[in-house]
Design an enzyme around this catalytic site. Structure first.
Site, mmCIF file in Angstrom:
data_model
loop_
_atom_site.group_PDB
_atom_site.id
_atom_site.type_symbol
_atom_site.label_atom_id
_atom_site.label_comp_id
_atom_site.label_asym_id
_atom_site.label_seq_id
_atom_site.Cartn_x
_atom_site.Cartn_y
_atom_site.Cartn_z
ATOM 1 N N ASN A 140 0.874 -1.177 0.000
ATOM 2 C CA ASN A 140 0.000 0.000 0.000
ATOM 3 C C ASN A 140 0.907 1.222 0.000
ATOM 4 O O ASN A 140 1.518 1.547 1.016
ATOM 5 C CB ASN A 140 -0.879 -0.035 1.266
ATOM 6 C CG ASN A 140 -1.699 1.233 1.434
ATOM 7 O OD1 ASN A 140 -1.816 2.037 0.517
ATOM 8 N ND2 ASN A 140 -2.262 1.422 2.621
ATOM 9 N N TRP A 141 1.020 1.848 -1.167
ATOM 10 C CA TRP A 141 1.953 2.978 -1.281
ATOM 11 C C TRP A 141 1.437 4.233 -0.566
ATOM 12 O O TRP A 141 2.187 5.166 -0.327
ATOM 13 C CB TRP A 141 2.207 3.313 -2.760
ATOM 14 C CG TRP A 141 3.015 2.290 -3.500
ATOM 15 C CD1 TRP A 141 3.456 1.071 -3.048
ATOM 16 C CD2 TRP A 141 3.495 2.407 -4.858
ATOM 17 N NE1 TRP A 141 4.177 0.426 -4.040
ATOM 18 C CE2 TRP A 141 4.215 1.217 -5.155
ATOM 19 C CE3 TRP A 141 3.386 3.387 -5.839
ATOM 20 C CZ2 TRP A 141 4.819 1.006 -6.403
ATOM 21 C CZ3 TRP A 141 3.988 3.167 -7.082
ATOM 22 C CH2 TRP A 141 4.694 1.995 -7.343
ATOM 23 N N LYS A 142 0.159 4.280 -0.282
ATOM 24 C CA LYS A 142 -0.474 5.465 0.333
ATOM 25 C C LYS A 142 -0.198 6.708 -0.540
ATOM 26 O O LYS A 142 -0.094 6.580 -1.751
ATOM 27 C CB LYS A 142 0.009 5.659 1.769
ATOM 28 C CG LYS A 142 -0.091 4.392 2.607
ATOM 29 C CD LYS A 142 0.018 4.663 4.063
ATOM 30 C CE LYS A 142 0.121 3.357 4.821
ATOM 31 N NZ LYS A 142 -0.062 3.485 6.247
ATOM 32 N N HIS A 171 -9.460 0.901 4.620
ATOM 33 C CA HIS A 171 -8.224 1.151 5.369
ATOM 34 C C HIS A 171 -8.529 2.073 6.544
ATOM 35 O O HIS A 171 -9.357 2.981 6.431
ATOM 36 C CB HIS A 171 -7.162 1.771 4.449
ATOM 37 C CG HIS A 171 -5.811 1.766 5.078
ATOM 38 N ND1 HIS A 171 -5.426 2.708 5.996
ATOM 39 C CD2 HIS A 171 -4.759 0.912 4.962
ATOM 40 C CE1 HIS A 171 -4.199 2.439 6.406
ATOM 41 N NE2 HIS A 171 -3.774 1.349 5.785
ATOM 42 N N GLU A 206 -7.050 4.521 7.720
ATOM 43 C CA GLU A 206 -6.870 5.955 7.440
ATOM 44 C C GLU A 206 -8.094 6.520 6.721
ATOM 45 O O GLU A 206 -8.498 7.662 6.950
ATOM 46 C CB GLU A 206 -5.586 6.163 6.622
ATOM 47 C CG GLU A 206 -4.346 5.933 7.490
ATOM 48 C CD GLU A 206 -3.126 5.407 6.760
ATOM 49 O OE1 GLU A 206 -3.046 5.528 5.531
ATOM 50 O OE2 GLU A 206 -2.240 4.849 7.450
ATOM 51 N N GLU A 219 -5.668 -5.339 10.291
ATOM 52 C CA GLU A 219 -4.628 -4.349 10.557
ATOM 53 C C GLU A 219 -4.944 -3.635 11.866
ATOM 54 O O GLU A 219 -5.778 -2.713 11.889
ATOM 55 C CB GLU A 219 -4.583 -3.302 9.440
ATOM 56 C CG GLU A 219 -4.278 -3.861 8.070
ATOM 57 C CD GLU A 219 -3.644 -2.815 7.184
ATOM 58 O OE1 GLU A 219 -2.529 -3.051 6.739
ATOM 59 O OE2 GLU A 219 -4.258 -1.749 6.961
ATOM 60 N N GLY A 239 2.229 1.870 10.862
ATOM 61 C CA GLY A 239 3.195 2.971 10.754
ATOM 62 C C GLY A 239 3.809 3.365 12.083
ATOM 63 O O GLY A 239 4.448 4.407 12.195
ATOM 64 N N SER A 248 3.238 -2.463 10.428
ATOM 65 C CA SER A 248 4.688 -2.434 10.668
ATOM 66 C C SER A 248 5.391 -3.753 10.332
ATOM 67 O O SER A 248 6.299 -4.188 11.032
ATOM 68 C CB SER A 248 4.986 -2.013 12.117
ATOM 69 O OG SER A 248 4.540 -0.693 12.339
ATOM 70 N N GLY A 260 2.725 -1.282 4.325
ATOM 71 C CA GLY A 260 2.763 0.148 4.028
ATOM 72 C C GLY A 260 4.193 0.599 3.764
ATOM 73 O O GLY A 260 4.727 0.445 2.668
ATOM 74 N N GLY A 261 4.831 1.150 4.789
ATOM 75 C CA GLY A 261 6.164 1.752 4.642
ATOM 76 C C GLY A 261 7.169 0.867 3.920
ATOM 77 O O GLY A 261 7.914 1.341 3.048
#
Ligand code: PEP
Length: 251
Positions: free
Chosen positions: A9-11, A96, A98, A167, A173, A213, A234-235
């Protein structure tokens, strides 16, 4: 059959040129060393049409990070499921945390999005998970059960087309990761809810990813758990070495 999947997930990261470069680099790395699991990259909308033709679709699937809860029309700034599919993308992340917390996406809105994604042959990667206070109050099971209402109105056939991602919001994150035991417990609980609703076969076939994470150093133990079928990343999806390190956990 249940699949092992690693999805990135590049966000809201990487401009178009950087995104194309990242997709090319990943494509080359996975061409040289074939993965043992399905691999998906979910990118900002504007990257989709450029990224889909440059990756080998037999190895890397491409998805969006969201889509609209309406079919088409006067919804300025929105991007429909049909538009996403028209880029060649095959997946879409929905629900998600967010999106739920910053953009007020409710169970009902997400139910619409899931239906529109499926109607356009996109595979939803549907995210659920509790916030820290809910985990501290041991309410995580109740929270995920309530969030599943968005997808529990689907027919068994349609439910069989979706991927779930558990999640815990406190792990996204933050550098904190659920322990493999915490992940296994709640994944098994989620699978038991699916079995209650749709029967054992549908439950057994559903891929449930863990997200929060993940990094090359912690995924082996997580993915080894029987009800953890991969990760939503993610990251660590923004660097090929890290993302591939996670993919390689299935080797
Ligand atoms: C995510 O946003 O889906 C996620 C899991 O992020 P991270 O891996 O950075 O915690």
């Amino acid at each position: 059959m249940r699949k092992n999947i690693v999805a990135g997930n590049w966000k809201m990261n990487k401009n178009l040129q950087e995104g194309i470069a990242l997709a090319k680099e990943l494509n080359e790395a996975l061409a040289a060393d074939k993965p043992n699991c399905d691999v998906v990259i979910c990118t900002p909308f504007i990257h989709l049409a450029s990224v889909t033709p440059i990756v080998d679709s037999a190895v890397i699937g491409v998805g969006a990070e969201n889509c609209a809860d309406k079919v088409s029309g006067a919804y300025t700034g929105e991007v429909s499921a049909e538009m996403v599919a028209s880029t060649g993308a095959q997946y879409v992340i929905l629900g998600h945390s967010e999106r739920r917390s910053y953009y007020g996406e409710t169970v009902e809105i997400l139910e619409e999005k899931v239906k529109l994604a499926l109607a356009n042959n996109l595979t939803p990667i549907f995210c659920i998970g509790e916030v820290l206070e809910e985990r501290q109050a041991e309410k995580q099971n109740e929270v995920v059960a309530a969030q599943l209402a968005s997808v529990f109105t689907l027919s068994a056939e349609d439910f069989g087309k979706i991927i779930l991602a558990y999640e815990p919001v406190w792990a996204i994150g933050t550098g904190l990761t659920a322990t493999p035991e915490q992940a296994q417990d709640i994944h098994a609980y989620i699978r038991s809810l699916i079995a209650e609703k749709y029967g054992n076969e549908v439950a057994d076939n559903c891929s449930i990813l863990y997200g929060g994470s993940c990094k090359p150093s912690n995924v082996k133990e997580l993915f080894a758990k029987p009800d953890v079928d991969g990760g939503l990343i993610g990251g660590a999806a923004l660097k090929v070495a890290d993302f591939k390190g996670i993919i390689d956990a299935f080797k």
